[in-house]
Each structure stands twice: as structure tokens, then as C-alpha cells.
Write a protein that holds these residues in place. Structure first.
Motif, PDB file in Angstrom:
ATOM      1  N   GLU A   1      17.818   3.861  -9.382  1.00  0.00           N
ATOM      2  CA  GLU A   1      18.123   1.995  -8.899  1.00  0.00           C
ATOM      3  C   GLU A   1      18.990   1.512  -8.366  1.00  0.00           C
ATOM      4  O   GLU A   1      19.058   0.581  -8.323  1.00  0.00           O
ATOM      5  CB  GLU A   1      19.209   2.578 -10.891  1.00  0.00           C
ATOM      6  N   GLY A   2      19.809   2.677  -6.896  1.00  0.00           N
ATOM      7  CA  GLY A   2      20.327   2.312  -6.935  1.00  0.00           C
ATOM      8  C   GLY A   2      20.544   3.048  -5.526  1.00  0.00           C
ATOM      9  O   GLY A   2      20.044   4.171  -4.817  1.00  0.00           O
ATOM     10  N   PHE A   3      21.099   2.301  -4.178  1.00  0.00           N
ATOM     11  CA  PHE A   3      21.648   2.981  -2.894  1.00  0.00           C
ATOM     12  C   PHE A   3      21.862   4.361  -3.008  1.00  0.00           C
ATOM     13  O   PHE A   3      22.681   4.815  -1.451  1.00  0.00           O
ATOM     14  CB  PHE A   3      21.043   2.685  -1.734  1.00  0.00           C
ATOM     15  N   GLU A   4      23.021   4.977  -3.873  1.00  0.00           N
ATOM     16  CA  GLU A   4      23.400   5.844  -3.688  1.00  0.00           C
ATOM     17  C   GLU A   4      23.273   7.447  -2.529  1.00  0.00           C
ATOM     18  O   GLU A   4      23.538   8.092  -2.489  1.00  0.00           O
ATOM     19  CB  GLU A   4      24.302   6.131  -5.518  1.00  0.00           C
TER      20      GLU A   4
ATOM     21  N   THR B   1      11.791  -2.120 -10.562  1.00  0.00           N
ATOM     22  CA  THR B   1      10.630  -1.705  -9.810  1.00  0.00           C
ATOM     23  C   THR B   1      10.151  -0.573 -10.861  1.00  0.00           C
ATOM     24  O   THR B   1      11.389   0.626 -11.444  1.00  0.00           O
ATOM     25  CB  THR B   1      10.477  -0.863  -8.649  1.00  0.00           C
ATOM     26  N   VAL B   2       9.032   0.416 -11.232  1.00  0.00           N
ATOM     27  CA  VAL B   2       8.474   1.088 -12.116  1.00  0.00           C
ATOM     28  C   VAL B   2       7.278   2.128 -11.652  1.00  0.00           C
ATOM     29  O   VAL B   2       6.617   0.995 -11.562  1.00  0.00           O
ATOM     30  CB  VAL B   2       8.721   0.581 -13.793  1.00  0.00           C
ATOM     31  N   ARG B   3       7.532   3.129 -11.478  1.00  0.00           N
ATOM     32  CA  ARG B   3       6.109   3.533 -11.328  1.00  0.00           C
ATOM     33  C   ARG B   3       5.748   4.195 -11.982  1.00  0.00           C
ATOM     34  O   ARG B   3       5.726   4.775 -13.142  1.00  0.00           O
ATOM     35  CB  ARG B   3       6.612   5.235  -9.979  1.00  0.00           C
ATOM     36  N   LEU B   4       3.824   3.170 -12.951  1.00  0.00           N
ATOM     37  CA  LEU B   4       3.002   3.708 -13.052  1.00  0.00           C
ATOM     38  C   LEU B   4       2.440   5.253 -13.313  1.00  0.00           C
ATOM     39  O   LEU B   4       2.023   5.471 -12.068  1.00  0.00           O
ATOM     40  CB  LEU B   4       2.343   2.462 -13.462  1.00  0.00           C
ATOM     41  N   ALA B   5       2.175   5.618 -14.495  1.00  0.00           N
ATOM     42  CA  ALA B   5       1.761   6.668 -14.332  1.00  0.00           C
ATOM     43  C   ALA B   5       0.014   7.300 -14.526  1.00  0.00           C
ATOM     44  O   ALA B   5      -0.672   7.865 -14.575  1.00  0.00           O
ATOM     45  CB  ALA B   5       1.721   8.228 -15.290  1.00  0.00           C
ATOM     46  N   ALA B   6      -0.372   5.334 -14.497  1.00  0.00           N
ATOM     47  CA  ALA B   6      -2.270   5.296 -14.851  1.00  0.00           C
ATOM     48  C   ALA B   6      -3.185   5.794 -14.137  1.00  0.00           C
ATOM     49  O   ALA B   6      -4.267   5.512 -13.997  1.00  0.00           O
ATOM     50  CB  ALA B   6      -1.899   3.922 -15.760  1.00  0.00           C
ATOM     51  N   ALA B   7      -2.253   5.173 -12.442  1.00  0.00           N
ATOM     52  CA  ALA B   7      -3.042   5.475 -11.422  1.00  0.00           C
ATOM     53  C   ALA B   7      -1.680   5.658  -9.901  1.00  0.00           C
ATOM     54  O   ALA B   7      -0.474   5.304 -10.453  1.00  0.00           O
ATOM     55  CB  ALA B   7      -3.435   4.002 -10.779  1.00  0.00           C
ATOM     56  N   LYS B   8      -2.288   6.335  -9.734  1.00  0.00           N
ATOM     57  CA  LYS B   8      -1.075   6.765  -7.869  1.00  0.00           C
ATOM     58  C   LYS B   8      -1.453   5.024  -7.373  1.00  0.00           C
ATOM     59  O   LYS B   8      -1.996   4.777  -7.489  1.00  0.00           O
ATOM     60  CB  LYS B   8      -2.153   7.413  -6.821  1.00  0.00           C
ATOM     61  N   ALA B   9       0.274   4.936  -6.957  1.00  0.00           N
ATOM     62  CA  ALA B   9       0.434   4.373  -6.138  1.00  0.00           C
ATOM     63  C   ALA B   9       0.320   2.705  -6.544  1.00  0.00           C
ATOM     64  O   ALA B   9      -0.061   1.588  -6.240  1.00  0.00           O
ATOM     65  CB  ALA B   9      -0.212   3.834  -4.703  1.00  0.00           C
ATOM     66  N   ALA B  10       0.350   2.145  -7.902  1.00  0.00           N
ATOM     67  CA  ALA B  10       0.768   1.330  -8.886  1.00  0.00           C
ATOM     68  C   ALA B  10       2.522   1.273  -9.464  1.00  0.00           C
ATOM     69  O   ALA B  10       2.881   2.573  -9.877  1.00  0.00           O
ATOM     70  CB  ALA B  10      -0.504   2.185  -9.938  1.00  0.00           C
ATOM     71  N   TYR B  11       2.260  -0.040  -9.463  1.00  0.00           N
ATOM     72  CA  TYR B  11       3.785  -0.552  -9.233  1.00  0.00           C
ATOM     73  C   TYR B  11       4.351  -1.698 -10.428  1.00  0.00           C
ATOM     74  O   TYR B  11       3.449  -2.144 -10.240  1.00  0.00           O
ATOM     75  CB  TYR B  11       4.940  -0.170  -8.069  1.00  0.00           C
ATOM     76  N   TRP B  12       4.871  -1.832 -10.687  1.00  0.00           N
ATOM     77  CA  TRP B  12       5.376  -2.500 -12.259  1.00  0.00           C
ATOM     78  C   TRP B  12       6.984  -3.119 -11.211  1.00  0.00           C
ATOM     79  O   TRP B  12       7.597  -2.474 -10.924  1.00  0.00           O
ATOM     80  CB  TRP B  12       5.498  -2.839 -13.136  1.00  0.00           C
ATOM     81  N   CYS B  13       6.609  -4.436 -11.330  1.00  0.00           N
ATOM     82  CA  CYS B  13       8.305  -4.367 -10.476  1.00  0.00           C
ATOM     83  C   CYS B  13       8.940  -6.296 -11.312  1.00  0.00           C
ATOM     84  O   CYS B  13       7.675  -7.090 -11.196  1.00  0.00           O
ATOM     85  CB  CYS B  13       8.568  -4.873  -9.426  1.00  0.00           C
ATOM     86  N   ARG B  14       9.533  -6.638 -11.500  1.00  0.00           N
ATOM     87  CA  ARG B  14       9.868  -8.019 -12.078  1.00  0.00           C
ATOM     88  C   ARG B  14      10.310  -8.788 -10.949  1.00  0.00           C
ATOM     89  O   ARG B  14      11.518  -8.516  -9.406  1.00  0.00           O
ATOM     90  CB  ARG B  14      11.551  -7.787 -12.745  1.00  0.00           C
TER      91      ARG B  14
END
Length: 305
Positions: A157-160, A187-200
Motif C-alpha cells: 500500500e506504500g513504498f516503505e 490496486t488489487v491482485r486478482l486470484a481468478a487469473a494470473k496477471a489480472a489486476y483491479w485498480c480504482r
């Protein structure tokens, strides 16, 4: 569609006041080499592309081949989606090496760029600035220096994770870190497929993006058949926004409502993955409707940035 707002203005984080002296050497012309699919052959080719093109803050450890460890020493190495000031590499004071996937300067072969960044960082004393050439020449590629295995990706969630514990106590560093963190799209990494991401991307608008691991022609034909049959959406209130090409693979993009958030689209994406996989297996020529749909999809290609 950059995953980080203002990526080219990321704040500087002090790594060390010491700078490695640079020897003056005659300039020689380096030939650039273009590779259309720079990550081809790696176990997680689509994930490498997604982390480079879609994801704001993530990291993954990398395993060096034994001969590289023998030559350069056994130091921990990790990829990072981006580094401070979009640096190509960073050698932390604690000895850990990071390479940045999202960087300003690149050649025609991203794999060779990243390999050179790793090797130059390993040659650099911990805590000092890593010098990386703009053109890597004909040196080794990632495929030559890494043990190939699936990426163990950690979303942040951050660059720490950029910093070692000592830097986290610096007030200036903390202030810069807050500014960098404010640039991140959720951004959320989705589990239904490799390399699939949701982002707002806006309060009332989100995207689902999926890097397809199949050859471009076959992937495009499958998407065309699905478009012709009306099976290209992820459910109600969604829209197929288009697709773009990234490092030789196709990336379809869906507009989805701002609410609900990422994981709520797992089931819809899983259904689409099944439709896509079944359609991908069809080996017949496209019919007239699918050919028309294909032309429509080609005409709706998106610009990545």
C-alpha cells in the motif's frame, strides 16, 4: 494508464552521501537490440509485464543462478515496480539490491536492461549510487542470470519497503515517503487469473486489466469470437474498454463500477477466464461476425500512457 500518478516526479530518497567515483573512458557506440517479447521464456512472463505496466507498488524476490552468486556474492535481490526517482537499481545500506521495472530510460530489450541493472548493483558497494548505462549492449539477459520460477509477489500500500530501518527514522525521508505514497492508485491482485489486476482510477470508476499469456494472434481471435457472441463483458454495468499491446502480449481492459472493490469481481473474471479458455481452443477460421468483431477490437486499441 500509468499505475502511479506523477511517476516521473517521484521524490528522491537519500541512499548515501557517498558517491562512487567514475572513471573516464572513451565513448564507444553501443548497438541497440529490439526484442518484441523481452520476458518470453520466463515462467511468469505475464506477471513481469503486469508489474512493469499496471501495478504501482509491489515487489518480488529474485533468485540468482549459482554461477552469478559465485562471481558477485550472495546478496538478496528483489524486483520493485518502481524505485525513488524511477531509478533503474538501488543498493541499500543493508546490502539488499532492488531493480526498478518502471524506469525512464530503456533500450529495445527490457530483459537485458534489467539484467545489466542487477549486475551493476551487485558490483556497487552497499549504500552507494548504482550507475546503469542507457544502452546495455549485447550482455546477458534476465533469462541468463536468474533461476526461472514463478514470482512470489507482495502487493504494497506504500513504498516503505524501499527503505532500511535506519532511513525510516529520517524526518525528511518520511515526508518524501508520504508524498510518494499519495501517488498510488488503489490496486488489487486478482486470484481468478494470473496477471489480472483491479485498480480504482476515479471515485466512481475502476478497471480490471488482464495480461494474456497466449500468442497475440490466438488471443485476438479468441477475444473476437467472444465479442461476436456477446460474451466479452464481466457482468452488468461493465464495459469492454479496449485492449493494448505490452511487450508482445495483449492486455484487455474492462471499465467496472467504482464500487464494489477488487475481490468482488473474482467470480465474474473466473467465468470470463473459462469462456476465454474454451474459445481459445477453437481452431477453425473466424466466421464473418467474428471477423467484423476483430476489426472493431483492433480499432479500439488503447494507448498505454
Amino acid at each position: 494508464m500509468s499505475p502511479v500518478r506523477g511517476n516521473d516526479r517521484l521524490p528522491w530518497f537519500p541512499v548515501s552521501k557517498r558517491r562512487k567515483s567514475r572513471e573516464t573512458a572513451p565513448k564507444t557506440k553501443v548497438r541497440d537490440i529490439f526484442v518484441a517479447r523481452p520476458f518470453e521464456g520466463l515462467a511468469d512472463e505475464p506477471e513481469w509485464i503486469a508489474l512493469r505496466e499496471l501495478v504501482p507498488a509491489a515487489s518480488a524476490p529474485l533468485i540468482l543462478k549459482p554461477e552469478i552468486v559465485e562471481e558477485y556474492g550472495d546478496r538478496p535481490v528483489a524486483l520493485s515496480t518502481v524505485l525513488p526517482m524511477a531509478w533503474p537499481a538501488m543498493s541499500r545500506r543493508d546490502g539488499k539490491v532492488f531493480i526498478g521495472l518502471q524506469r525512464h530510460v530503456q533500450s529495445g530489450d527490457v530483459s537485458r536492461d534489467l539484467a545489466v541493472a542487477i549486475l551493476n548493483a551487485l558490483r556497487t558497494e552497499p549504500g552507494t549510487t548504482v550507475s546503469v548505462p542507457s544502452l546495455p549492449g549485447e550482455g546477458p539477459r534476465l533469462q541468463d542470470i536468474l533461476v526461472d520460477s514463478p514470482l512470489e509477489i507482495t502487493m504494497h500500500e506504500g513504498f516503505e519497503y524501499w527503505l532500511d530501518p535506519e532511513q525510516m527514522q529520517d524526518v525528511t525521508v518520511k515526508a518524501s515517503l508520504e508524498r510518494a505514497n499519495a501517488s498510488i492508485y488503489p490496486t488489487v491482485r486478482l486470484a481468478a487469473a494470473k496477471a489480472a489486476y483491479w485498480c480504482r482510477v476515479a471515485p466512481d470508476k475502476s478497471h480490471v486489466r488482464w495480461v494474456l499469456g497466449d500468442p497475440e494472434d490466438k488471443a485476438l481471435d479468441a477475444l473476437s469470437r467472444l465479442s461476436a457472441s456477446g460474451d466479452l463483458l464481466l457482468g452488468e454495468d461493465t464495459k469492454f474498454a479496449g485492449m493494448f499491446r505490452a511487450h508482445g502480449l495483449l492486455v484487455p481492459v474492462w471499465d467496472v463500477p467504482g464500487e464494489p472493490e477488487g475481490t468482488e469481481f473474482e467470480a465474474a473474471l473466473a467465468d470470463f477466464v473459462k469462456r476465454y479458455t474454451d474459445t481459445l481452443a477453437v481452431d477453425e477460421p473466424l466466421d464473418a461476425a467474428a471477423r467484423r468483431a476483430k476489426q472493431g477490437l483492433i480499432g479500439r486499441q488503447l494507448t498505454l500512457r
